[in-house]
Enzyme design. Structure first.
Site, PDB file in Angstrom:
ATOM      1  N   GLU A 152       0.936  -0.920   0.158  1.00 48.72           N
ATOM      2  CA  GLU A 152      -0.029   0.096  -0.063  1.00 48.72           C
ATOM      3  C   GLU A 152       0.963   1.288  -0.085  1.00 48.72           C
ATOM      4  O   GLU A 152       0.431   2.121  -0.660  1.00 48.72           O
ATOM      5  CB  GLU A 152      -0.918  -0.084   1.194  1.00 48.72           C
ATOM      6  CG  GLU A 152      -1.949   1.194   1.252  1.00 48.72           C
ATOM      7  CD  GLU A 152      -2.729   1.250   0.198  1.00 48.72           C
ATOM      8  OE1 GLU A 152      -3.614   0.118  -0.046  1.00 48.72           O
ATOM      9  OE2 GLU A 152      -2.842   1.882  -0.770  1.00 48.72           O
ATOM     10  N   VAL A 191       2.626   3.538  -3.273  1.00 51.84           N
ATOM     11  CA  VAL A 191       2.189   4.599  -4.257  1.00 51.84           C
ATOM     12  C   VAL A 191       1.302   5.602  -3.209  1.00 51.84           C
ATOM     13  O   VAL A 191       0.385   5.078  -2.666  1.00 51.84           O
ATOM     14  CB  VAL A 191       1.018   4.013  -5.299  1.00 51.84           C
ATOM     15  CG1 VAL A 191       0.463   5.069  -6.022  1.00 51.84           C
ATOM     16  CG2 VAL A 191       1.923   2.964  -6.102  1.00 51.84           C
ATOM     17  N   GLU A 197      15.708  15.465  -1.871  1.00 52.43           N
ATOM     18  CA  GLU A 197      16.862  14.580  -1.564  1.00 52.43           C
ATOM     19  C   GLU A 197      18.079  15.534  -2.263  1.00 52.43           C
ATOM     20  O   GLU A 197      17.800  16.399  -2.927  1.00 52.43           O
ATOM     21  CB  GLU A 197      17.136  13.344  -2.718  1.00 52.43           C
ATOM     22  CG  GLU A 197      15.973  12.367  -2.619  1.00 52.43           C
ATOM     23  CD  GLU A 197      15.961  11.568  -1.114  1.00 52.43           C
ATOM     24  OE1 GLU A 197      17.034  11.501  -0.630  1.00 52.43           O
ATOM     25  OE2 GLU A 197      14.926  11.167  -0.735  1.00 52.43           O
ATOM     26  N   ASP A 206      10.246   8.981 -10.326  1.00 51.08           N
ATOM     27  CA  ASP A 206       9.425   8.675  -9.160  1.00 51.08           C
ATOM     28  C   ASP A 206       7.949   8.447  -9.189  1.00 51.08           C
ATOM     29  O   ASP A 206       7.232   7.545  -9.043  1.00 51.08           O
ATOM     30  CB  ASP A 206       9.624   9.487  -7.910  1.00 51.08           C
ATOM     31  CG  ASP A 206       9.000   9.209  -6.653  1.00 51.08           C
ATOM     32  OD1 ASP A 206       9.223   8.035  -5.941  1.00 51.08           O
ATOM     33  OD2 ASP A 206       7.936   9.745  -6.248  1.00 51.08           O
ATOM     34  N   LYS A 235       5.273   4.799  -9.659  1.00 51.43           N
ATOM     35  CA  LYS A 235       3.929   4.853  -9.036  1.00 51.43           C
ATOM     36  C   LYS A 235       3.116   4.383 -10.130  1.00 51.43           C
ATOM     37  O   LYS A 235       1.765   3.707 -10.045  1.00 51.43           O
ATOM     38  CB  LYS A 235       3.736   5.833  -8.191  1.00 51.43           C
ATOM     39  CG  LYS A 235       4.730   6.257  -7.016  1.00 51.43           C
ATOM     40  CD  LYS A 235       4.707   7.500  -6.339  1.00 51.43           C
ATOM     41  CE  LYS A 235       5.957   7.513  -5.353  1.00 51.43           C
ATOM     42  NZ  LYS A 235       5.850   9.049  -4.745  1.00 51.43           N
TER      43      LYS A 235
END
Ligand SMILES: NC(=O)c1ccc[n+]([C@@H]2O[C@H](COP(=O)([O-])OP(=O)(O)OC[C@H]3O[C@@H](n4cnc5c(N)ncnc54)[C@H](OP(=O)(O)O)[C@@H]3O)[C@@H](O)[C@H]2O)c1
Length: 439
Positions: free
Chosen positions: A131, A134, A192, A203, A207
């Site tokens: 879970e 994403v 980051e 990223d 997802k």
């Protein structure tokens, strides 16, 4: 009360340490809710000397997550190390081979190896829950995998990267440049030290690839996603968007079309009065459009130790509550061997509205030439305006902004290419796609 469910947590960083603290401080309430205690019996991280604010009594320490997956006295292996390969991938595989249930928050791992790992879990009759992979704390996986079974999805889209949304929000609110907002995001710990993975859209793509599989029943194909990050978005674009009644967001969009499934991640103009346009800062949002339900929009925290641990905890409690021998929910929404091959719709055939910003030399006939190139490519314009705040002058560049009605990506690319060939453009044209919510 039934036997305790024994948990091994690999990775005690932002998410892992939060998770163990919650499991320890809420042990009684969790035991009541699940009908059995949940006990952390093993953990793994690199640095054994670090104080992580967790109680280590009765917990076995492993320097190597793979060793923990193979040897520890556990029922569930929780992977919170991160990364598509290396310790994360090897330990999850080892845990499944051994017949343990697995919980992970690792989108990079699932977007690369999700189908194989799902097959392995299903062969072994074990759960692989993810879970938190994403949109952090938003329960979108469970919603797609369980609550909306039977719906046919036409489009799913969302803001799934808090760093990008934070940067775009601050650019708009404070008129700051992309570079200044990025520095601020890094100072506050939202970005980051190497932010490229977030700001280039990778990223979000990871997802999106997982949501696409759950919504459309196809294999995961993160490497076939059209990708554009937010690094080229300027304050001029943000102001022009606002003047036209739009806001710019980095969206991940998966859409069913006649030629296949479109998967794309790019800066997108959404109408200012839409709900998704109001999703600011590090918050995430996911919209699901389906035939039975209609539109569902979920908004909430997409990252952070506690929000992410909340999703991981939900996955663990589902395992604690599950009954041996009961039919399990397939990992990817349908049994992994029944997933269809991914049929990619070409980006050239994408159809939608476009915002085009051109900086041009102030010459007679430029405006007419741009309108002609659009017409030659059968592009119908919603508006074409000269946007410069200053009066025209022969040596002063002018900004022209076009908004198209729904048109093909291929036509826009051809028209922009033809305009570039005319020699009056200064710099690169800016093209931003427009996305409209269904409702
Ligand atoms: N942070 C979030 O908000 C968030 C949100 C959604 C999903 N996720 C996902 O959750 C996972 C964990 O993220 P995080 O932010 O908690 O990461 P993190 O703070 O960097 O923590 C990673 C942990 O893994 C350990 N580790 C790394 N390599 C290892 C190795 N080879 N052997 C043993 N231990 C190792 C580290 O040990 P040391 O502490 O000893 O260095 C650390 O405890 C990732 O997959 C991430 O994508 C995170």
């Amino acid at each position: 009360m039934a036997n305790a469910l024994k948990i091994g947590v690999a990775g005690l960083g932002t998410v892992g340490a939060s998770l163990v603290r919650i499991l320890q401080t809420r042990a009684n309430a969790l035991a009541v809710a699940c009908g059995r205690p949940i006990a952390v019996t093993a953990v793994s991280a690199r640095d054994a000397s670090k104080d992580r604010g967790i109680l280590m009594d009765g917990i076995a320490w492993y320097a190597d997550p793979v060793e923990m997956a193979k040897d520890a006295d556990i029922d569930v292996f929780v992977e919170l190390v991160g990364g598509a390969e290396g310790a994360a991938e090897q330990s999850v595989r080892a845990a499944l081979v051994r017949g343990l249930h697995v919980v992970t928050a690792n989108k990079a791992l699932l977007s690369r190896h999700g189908v194989e790992l799902a097959k392995l879990a299903e062969e072994k009759g074990r759960l692989l829950n993810y879970e938190a992979a994403v949109a952090g704390g938003i329960p979108v996986i469970k919603t797609l995998r369980e609550s909306l079974t039977g719906n046919n999805f036409s489009r799913i889209y969302g803001i799934m990267n808090g760093t990008c949304n934070y940067i775009l929000t601050r650019m708009e609110r404070e008129g700051l440049s992309f570079a200044d907002c990025l520095k601020e995001a890094q100072r506050l710990g939202y970005a980051e030290a190497d932010p490229s993975f977030d700001i280039e859209g990778n990223d979000t793509a990871h997802k999106l690839s997982i949501l696409t599989t759950l919504a459309f029943g196809c294999e995961i194909s993160a490497d076939q996603i059209y990708l554009e990050g937010i690094t080229n978005i300027s304050i001029e674009d943000i102001h022009a968007a606002a003047d036209l009644g739009y806001r710019i967001k980095l969206l991940g969009v998966a859409q069913k079309t006649e030629s296949g499934i479109e998967q794309r991640v790019h800066p997108t103009m959404v109408p200012l009065d839409s709900v998704i346009a109001q999703v600011d800062g590090v918050t995430n949002a996911v919209a699901l459009e389906s035939d039975i339900l209609g539109e569902l929009l979920m908004v909430g925290p997409g990252a952070g130790g506690n929000a992410t641990a909340s999703a991981v905890l939900g996955d663990i409690t589902d395992i604690a509550k599950s009954r041996p021998g009961a039919q399990e929910v397939p990992v990817l929404g349908r049994p992994a061997h029944l997933l269809e091959p991914y049929r990619q719709a070409e980006m050239q055939s994408h159809e939608g509205g476009y915002f085009i910003r051109l900086t041009v030399q102030d010459r007679t006939g430029v405006f007419a030439s741009i309108a002609t190139k659009m017409a030659e490519n059968a592009i119908s314009l919603e508006s074409i305006v000269q946007h410069s705040k200053q009066p025209a002058a022969p040596d002063r560049p002018q900004t022209i902004i076009l908004v198209t009605h729904a048109t093909m990506e291929s036509a826009v690319r051809k028209a922009v290419g033809a305009i570039k060939g005319e020699g009056y453009l200064i710099g690169e044209p800016q093209v931003i796609r427009i996305e409209r919510p269904k409702g």
